[in-house]
Design a protein around this motif. Structure first.
Motif, short mmCIF file in Angstrom:
data_model
loop_
_atom_site.label_atom_id
_atom_site.label_comp_id
_atom_site.label_asym_id
_atom_site.label_seq_id
_atom_site.Cartn_x
_atom_site.Cartn_y
_atom_site.Cartn_z
N PRO A 143 0.84 -1.20 0.00
CA PRO A 143 0.00 0.00 0.00
C PRO A 143 0.88 1.25 0.00
CG PRO A 143 -0.75 -1.58 1.65
CD PRO A 143 0.57 -2.08 1.13
N THR A 144 0.46 2.29 -0.67
CA THR A 144 1.26 3.50 -0.83
C THR A 144 1.70 4.09 0.50
OG1 THR A 144 0.09 3.97 -2.88
CG2 THR A 144 1.31 5.77 -1.90
N ASN A 147 -2.23 -7.86 4.29
CA ASN A 147 -1.03 -7.38 3.62
C ASN A 147 0.04 -7.07 4.67
OD1 ASN A 147 -2.03 -7.16 0.89
ND2 ASN A 147 -3.27 -5.46 1.61
#
Length: 188
Positions: free
Chosen positions: A45-46, A119
């Protein structure tokens, strides 16, 4: 109208087969996200990638493993969704509760929580994180000298390969992730 709907359905169905295969050899300079590395693009994720890049050179002074029981309501919901599989698994393996496992990293520039849920997750630790009710902790020994957050991340990713990004509740879960991450840097 029908052809558009069919096309939309095909795209939704097929995107899971197509998207993971896209990769970039070169870095991309994006006006919204800044510079992104081609080798890991789309895998983190950014916000996690940005925080990791910002803090990768911070030296870890202490690692504490934490174990937090999942809320009873979540376990019940999982059991309901899996047709009692969770309850059967717990009974078969003589387990009384499901837990989430992660590590608390203390550095010279702040504290972080490093774990895996669906994640990889890397966040700044909230104040009082280790004082949560029902949270169990255990210090990590044999911490290599001058180990940085980036070195721990890179070693774990190298050791696990694609499993670093993959999640399976029974096999490639938070326990597997933490065990492999610590063994990758020879900590125990």
């Amino acid at each position: 109208h029908l052809s558009i709907r069919r096309q939309r359905q095909m795209c939704i169905r097929d995107r899971y087969n197509i998207m993971p295969k896209i990769s970039f050899k070169d870095d991309i300079d994006c006006t919204c996200h800044g510079k992104m590395k081609g080798e890991g693009l789309g895998k983190l994720p950014t916000d996690v990638e940005r925080l990791l890049e910002k803090n990768r050179d911070k030296i870890i002074s202490k690692i504490t493993i934490f174990r937090l029981p999942l809320q009873k309501e979540l376990t019940q919901a999982l059991n309901a969704l899996t047709d009692n599989s969770v309850k059967q698994f717990l009974k078969k393996n003589d387990i009384d509760s499901l837990y989430h496992l992660g590590v608390f990293l203390e550095t010279d520039g702040g504290d972080f929580v490093y774990d895996k849920q669906a994640n990889f997750s890397f966040v700044e630790a909230p104040k009082g994180f280790l004082k949560q009710p029902k949270l169990e902790t255990s210090p990590v020994s044999n911490l290599p000298g001058n180990l940085t957050i980036g070195e721990m991340f890179d070693a774990g990713r190298k050791r696990m390969g694609s499993k670093f990004y993959y999640y399976s509740a029974l096999k490639y879960n938070c326990q597997y992730f933490i065990k492999e991450s610590l063994e990758a840097v020879n900590a125990s």
